[in-house]
Motif scaffolding. Sequence first.
Motif, PDB file in Angstrom:
ATOM      1  N   LYS B 330       0.748  -1.110   0.021  1.00  0.00           N
ATOM      2  CA  LYS B 330       0.064   0.109   0.007  1.00  0.00           C
ATOM      3  C   LYS B 330       0.745   1.489  -0.061  1.00  0.00           C
ATOM      4  CE  LYS B 330      -3.806  -2.323   0.237  1.00  0.00           C
ATOM      5  NZ  LYS B 330      -4.034  -2.920   1.328  1.00  0.00           N
ATOM      6  N   TRP B 331       1.776   1.299   0.962  1.00  0.00           N
ATOM      7  CA  TRP B 331       2.705   2.545   0.888  1.00  0.00           C
ATOM      8  C   TRP B 331       3.420   2.606  -0.385  1.00  0.00           C
ATOM      9  CZ3 TRP B 331       2.598   5.777   4.835  1.00  0.00           C
ATOM     10  CH2 TRP B 331       2.103   5.232   6.115  1.00  0.00           C
ATOM     11  N   LYS B 332       3.978   1.624  -1.095  1.00  0.00           N
ATOM     12  CA  LYS B 332       4.579   1.696  -2.320  1.00  0.00           C
ATOM     13  C   LYS B 332       3.715   2.319  -3.283  1.00  0.00           C
ATOM     14  CE  LYS B 332       8.157  -1.808  -1.579  1.00  0.00           C
ATOM     15  NZ  LYS B 332       8.374  -3.145  -1.701  1.00  0.00           N
ATOM     16  N   THR B 333       2.550   1.738  -3.436  1.00  0.00           N
ATOM     17  CA  THR B 333       1.671   2.166  -4.577  1.00  0.00           C
ATOM     18  C   THR B 333       1.196   3.621  -4.425  1.00  0.00           C
ATOM     19  OG1 THR B 333      -0.079   1.225  -3.549  1.00  0.00           O
ATOM     20  CG2 THR B 333       0.871   0.048  -5.249  1.00  0.00           C
ATOM     21  N   SER B 334       1.065   4.165  -3.468  1.00  0.00           N
ATOM     22  CA  SER B 334       0.937   5.797  -3.110  1.00  0.00           C
ATOM     23  C   SER B 334       1.994   6.551  -3.766  1.00  0.00           C
ATOM     24  CB  SER B 334       0.807   5.836  -1.632  1.00  0.00           C
ATOM     25  OG  SER B 334       0.878   7.220  -1.303  1.00  0.00           O
ATOM     26  N   LYS B 335       1.525   7.229  -4.894  1.00  0.00           N
ATOM     27  CA  LYS B 335       2.648   7.934  -5.443  1.00  0.00           C
ATOM     28  C   LYS B 335       3.011   9.350  -4.681  1.00  0.00           C
ATOM     29  CE  LYS B 335       0.625   6.419  -9.334  1.00  0.00           C
ATOM     30  NZ  LYS B 335      -0.169   6.806 -10.414  1.00  0.00           N
ATOM     31  N   ALA B 336       2.115   9.924  -4.080  1.00  0.00           N
ATOM     32  CA  ALA B 336       1.909  11.013  -3.513  1.00  0.00           C
ATOM     33  C   ALA B 336       3.046  11.313  -2.539  1.00  0.00           C
ATOM     34  CB  ALA B 336       0.660  11.676  -2.666  1.00  0.00           C
ATOM     35  N   SER B 337       3.634  12.512  -2.443  1.00  0.00           N
ATOM     36  CA  SER B 337       4.689  12.790  -1.152  1.00  0.00           C
ATOM     37  C   SER B 337       4.076  12.837   0.150  1.00  0.00           C
ATOM     38  CB  SER B 337       5.282  14.067  -1.477  1.00  0.00           C
ATOM     39  OG  SER B 337       4.477  14.951  -1.269  1.00  0.00           O
ATOM     40  N   PHE B 338       4.877  12.683   1.148  1.00  0.00           N
ATOM     41  CA  PHE B 338       4.239  12.594   2.215  1.00  0.00           C
ATOM     42  C   PHE B 338       3.342  14.013   2.779  1.00  0.00           C
ATOM     43  CE2 PHE B 338       4.728  13.568   6.886  1.00  0.00           C
ATOM     44  CZ  PHE B 338       4.108  12.441   7.359  1.00  0.00           C
ATOM     45  N   LYS B 339       3.951  15.151   2.176  1.00  0.00           N
ATOM     46  CA  LYS B 339       3.545  16.470   2.625  1.00  0.00           C
ATOM     47  C   LYS B 339       1.944  16.407   1.663  1.00  0.00           C
ATOM     48  CE  LYS B 339       4.378  21.359   1.948  1.00  0.00           C
ATOM     49  NZ  LYS B 339       4.829  22.121   0.972  1.00  0.00           N
ATOM     50  N   THR B 340       1.874  15.886   0.464  1.00  0.00           N
ATOM     51  CA  THR B 340       0.762  16.130  -0.223  1.00  0.00           C
ATOM     52  C   THR B 340      -0.221  15.134   0.661  1.00  0.00           C
ATOM     53  OG1 THR B 340       2.247  16.096  -2.113  1.00  0.00           O
ATOM     54  CG2 THR B 340      -0.255  15.986  -2.546  1.00  0.00           C
ATOM     55  N   SER B 341       0.225  13.993   1.180  1.00  0.00           N
ATOM     56  CA  SER B 341      -0.760  12.967   1.756  1.00  0.00           C
ATOM     57  C   SER B 341      -1.327  13.658   2.993  1.00  0.00           C
ATOM     58  CB  SER B 341      -0.054  11.859   2.191  1.00  0.00           C
ATOM     59  OG  SER B 341       0.437  11.110   1.180  1.00  0.00           O
ATOM     60  N   ILE B 342      -0.535  14.551   3.767  1.00  0.00           N
ATOM     61  CA  ILE B 342      -1.185  15.195   4.794  1.00  0.00           C
ATOM     62  C   ILE B 342      -1.922  16.240   4.519  1.00  0.00           C
ATOM     63  CG2 ILE B 342      -0.218  16.570   6.641  1.00  0.00           C
ATOM     64  CD1 ILE B 342       0.374  13.947   7.392  1.00  0.00           C
ATOM     65  N   SER B 343      -1.788  16.837   3.524  1.00  0.00           N
ATOM     66  CA  SER B 343      -2.587  18.167   3.113  1.00  0.00           C
ATOM     67  C   SER B 343      -3.931  17.509   2.460  1.00  0.00           C
ATOM     68  CB  SER B 343      -2.025  18.878   1.828  1.00  0.00           C
ATOM     69  OG  SER B 343      -0.652  19.312   2.074  1.00  0.00           O
ATOM     70  N   ILE B 344      -3.708  16.355   1.728  1.00  0.00           N
ATOM     71  CA  ILE B 344      -5.045  15.995   1.152  1.00  0.00           C
ATOM     72  C   ILE B 344      -5.896  15.283   2.443  1.00  0.00           C
ATOM     73  CG2 ILE B 344      -5.888  13.956   0.206  1.00  0.00           C
ATOM     74  CD1 ILE B 344      -3.839  14.451  -2.048  1.00  0.00           C
ATOM     75  N   PHE B 345      -5.187  14.652   3.317  1.00  0.00           N
ATOM     76  CA  PHE B 345      -5.949  14.164   4.596  1.00  0.00           C
ATOM     77  C   PHE B 345      -6.601  15.427   5.524  1.00  0.00           C
ATOM     78  CE2 PHE B 345      -4.980  13.276   9.269  1.00  0.00           C
ATOM     79  CZ  PHE B 345      -5.861  12.352   9.310  1.00  0.00           C
ATOM     80  N   GLY B 346      -5.825  16.459   5.625  1.00  0.00           N
ATOM     81  CA  GLY B 346      -6.337  17.671   6.135  1.00  0.00           C
ATOM     82  C   GLY B 346      -7.594  18.173   5.501  1.00  0.00           C
ATOM     83  N   ILE B 347      -7.476  18.294   4.144  1.00  0.00           N
ATOM     84  CA  ILE B 347      -8.578  18.632   3.278  1.00  0.00           C
ATOM     85  C   ILE B 347      -9.667  18.010   3.616  1.00  0.00           C
ATOM     86  CG2 ILE B 347      -9.435  19.262   0.815  1.00  0.00           C
ATOM     87  CD1 ILE B 347      -6.423  19.830   0.271  1.00  0.00           C
ATOM     88  N   ILE B 348      -9.760  16.625   3.498  1.00  0.00           N
ATOM     89  CA  ILE B 348     -11.008  15.666   3.566  1.00  0.00           C
ATOM     90  C   ILE B 348     -11.535  15.853   4.945  1.00  0.00           C
ATOM     91  CG2 ILE B 348     -11.629  13.252   3.531  1.00  0.00           C
ATOM     92  CD1 ILE B 348      -9.964  12.835   1.091  1.00  0.00           C
ATOM     93  N   ILE B 349     -10.716  15.858   5.904  1.00  0.00           N
ATOM     94  CA  ILE B 349     -11.192  15.903   7.358  1.00  0.00           C
ATOM     95  C   ILE B 349     -12.018  17.235   7.521  1.00  0.00           C
ATOM     96  CG2 ILE B 349     -10.595  16.412   9.752  1.00  0.00           C
ATOM     97  CD1 ILE B 349     -10.009  13.394   8.940  1.00  0.00           C
ATOM     98  N   LEU B 350     -11.460  18.365   6.915  1.00  0.00           N
ATOM     99  CA  LEU B 350     -12.154  19.667   7.072  1.00  0.00           C
ATOM    100  C   LEU B 350     -13.441  19.599   6.394  1.00  0.00           C
ATOM    101  CD1 LEU B 350     -11.846  22.899   7.525  1.00  0.00           C
ATOM    102  CD2 LEU B 350     -10.886  22.900   5.413  1.00  0.00           C
ATOM    103  N   PHE B 351     -13.401  19.169   5.186  1.00  0.00           N
ATOM    104  CA  PHE B 351     -14.772  19.161   4.670  1.00  0.00           C
ATOM    105  C   PHE B 351     -15.796  18.224   4.915  1.00  0.00           C
ATOM    106  CE2 PHE B 351     -12.232  21.745   1.649  1.00  0.00           C
ATOM    107  CZ  PHE B 351     -12.944  22.928   1.758  1.00  0.00           C
TER     108      PHE B 351
END
Lengths: 499, 499
Positions: B330-351
């Motif tokens: 799972k970790w390998k197939t995730s192409k996004a960087s750690f920073k992007t992941s955290i941002s996306i995570f934050g955006i989804i939680i927020l909305f």
Amino acid sequence: MSAAAWGEALAAVGGTAGSSTTVVSICVFTAVLCLCLVAGHLLEENKWVNESITALIIGCLIGAIIFLLTKGKQSHILRFDEQLFFIYVLPPIIFNAGFQVKKKQFFHNFMTIMSFGVFGVFISVAIVSAGCYWLFPKVGFGELDASDYLALGAIFSSTDTVCTLQVINQDETPRLYSLVFGEGVVNDATAVVLFNAIKNLNISQLKGGVVLKVISDFLYLFATSTILGISIGLSTAYILKALYLGRHSTDREVALMALMAYLSYMLAELLDLSGILTVFFCGIVMSHYAWHNVTANSRITTKHIFATLSFIAETFIFLYVGMDALDIDKWKTSKASFKTSISIFGIIILFVLLGRAAFVFPISILSNNMSGSSERTPITFKHQVVIWWAGLMRGAVSIALAYNQVFGFLTRPLITAMLPRHSRALSRGHSTGSNSPKDDFTMPFFSTDEDASGSGIVLEQAKRSISMLLERPVHTVHIYWRKFDDKFMRPIFGGPQSH
Amino acid sequence: MSAAAWGEALAAVGGTAGSSTTVVSICVFTAVLCLCLVAGHLLEENKWVNESITALIIGCLIGAIIFLLTKGKQSHILRFDEQLFFIYVLPPIIFNAGFQVKKKQFFHNFMTIMSFGVFGVFISVAIVSAGCYWLFPKVGFGELDASDYLALGAIFSSTDTVCTLQVINQDETPRLYSLVFGEGVVNDATAVVLFNAIKNLNISQLKGGVVLKVISDFLYLFATSTILGISIGLSTAYILKALYLGRHSTDREVALMALMAYLSYMLAELLDLSGILTVFFCGIVMSHYAWHNVTANSRITTKHIFATLSFIAETFIFLYVGMDALDIDKWKTSKASFKTSISIFGIIILFVLLGRAAFVFPISILSNNMSGSSERTPITFKHQVVIWWAGLMRGAVSIALAYNQVFGFLTRPLITAMLPRHSRALSRGHSTGSNSPKDDFTMPFFSTDEDASGSGIVLEQAKRSISMLLERPVHTVHIYWRKFDDKFMRPIFGGPQSH
């Protein structure tokens, strides 16, 4: 992220259960199982038809319908899978048998059961193999080699536990039940050992040592399987007693018992032991100790949960076998002509009957003489005939297996011609054959003279114990077991308080 | 007959359970489930850890051990299969929820639940999709198209029933439980409709009619699923009452109830309906009618059998999710960087938080005003906050699914960071948030003035009925339902005698 991946994810999250063929199969099977339940209930008072026969007939009908709907392409909806059978269907049946078996009956007949299950099988294998080796070439079916004949003998010499449960009633004829069923359970260990021995057998270098090796292998397998089952049963009892799970949740108790029982079977399979023996002894130990350590509600629930699972599994098997009877592929792959099939069928029936007769009657007579007149009622001749005949039922298990792998052309006539008639013959047989259903229970388990001896001359007591052991071995062992059980086992693992 | 075929047959007949990897997996899973049970019992009085968290942690540890043993090749032993999950694990959980749900609470809150489950989801999908569409490209993650955003909104807008069952106690806060859990059940139907709509959606030709189509689809799906569940439940009740299966065998009753419940789910899946809704209503009907038509022993057994199955299934899910957390692929197939992941995570939680806030508070306030002061205690602000927060739990189901298919990189932080904390926050939340756990039950279900009016002026009574219906709609519906139930339903389908 491709559209296809999304689509799959959507379907999965949305609750569509993936492959629709599986869903259809499960729907049909569940619906038909319900139908069998209701039909079985309605036919309960009918003497001629029982639940397993109903399931067989309904299975045949469903098979015919599918056969017509698919225009002769297939007759069964769920491909029979040994793994499915041995991993999910068999364990609850055998565990429930151990859980509900009359333990006193079983252990009182222990020596006879072991003789049937071990020596009987060896005698039968020898006779069936030799008979087939002698007569098969004469009907023009000589393409088998020596180890094939031995395997043939082994397959047709091990009786089956599932079918026994269906046709012999434990409450009406407890002794008969424990003999026939016990033979089937012990058989499993013998079968595992025999099959492994035959697989590794080099016929050209056959030595006398092989038989000894097989017997020592059997003893090792029997001991380890039994010990594993007993250990897991005792662990469960200890956990339930020490932690008292029911304090917080009844469901946790029930779940633990079910999971540990299943674990015992799977662990035995993992270690190449006899899963059937292990889970059977695990069931016995659980009903003796663990069952008494749980709350009243858990006791009712476990009793019925295991019986229900076993009941559904049995109905499933018969339903499947019925559905499989029409399978067109089986008929096509059978190369032998109709005449040859019938001849082979006749030869096998003949030698299985001879093979069983060669050990059932001698061992029964030996058992009657050994135990002495005071010990218990002897195995009557009528009971001997039922035991002899009951072993003929290869049962749903062997049939289902033999079908898919070895010789469908032999077992098909076996089902259609024998199984329903057998069941009926047996149903009548055991209701007429046993005039006093409770006659095996007339002997009190604690002899009064034992308790009356208050005067403490140790030597005298020891002498008496030894003479008792010689005269009435099983009874004496039982008394010492009860003492040991009350003094050491029950305080640790629990059990009924008033005794 | 080849030697290989014989070998296979021998292995199968001899009881060796085929593929050994399956046997190993089942052994480990069964043993670990037992461990979770015992650990859950020992930690029962601990306020900080509950059973699901224990299972998650044990799952993580097992995953780590396997990860080390296989030298980083894999971390989980049983590949997660949506089919396994949706066919075997989910049905017992939802059926048991319907079987054990407090029906009065559920139907008294029916309108509010429907509002949450239908309109709430639409509002939330709109907000989450729009928010992600707006902010995702700004953090450098813009490879999704419009239908992907809608699907994202739909996945994160449907709450989950399994997790709710674990953290909110029905006995302590019945109203809160029925609101949150009910929303989850109704959600499932909305999710099926929404996902199908999104799949077939052509964004370029978006018309206003689409929303109406989705709503009418939902109503159709909701009605058919409910009717199917109720029909099967009533059929079971009728069969049990008419044939009185318990006369011959308790096990047959238990087996029939379990099989019919399972049939309802599978039939719904077969017909592309919402299996969750169907089996939930089947559970409600069975507990209202069928359960009263069986013997006392069957009543105890069914109550515990379904609870135990549900309990094992839930523990299995949490165990699996824990075990999956370390999955290296799972970790390998995730192409996004750690920073992007955290941002996306934050955006989804927020909305998701915004989206839920946008419907939970308005609908709660509306529901409080609509029902009037006499009807029942209003949804307190504290309860509103819990409902708002509880919906955040995507639960084991969505997480497990999202993991394997859509975006493992988003949900992994969700589990590790949110789920345990949530559960704890909620456990505390609902024990502090509801000062009087029984305050929802203070209203008597039969108003005394209704029974006291013995003088029979029909017009007056009709007038009063209408004014009652206007003033206290749910209460009045309940009274008429009880009358209808007593007069027509119970005589046919059974139910408690003294009422």
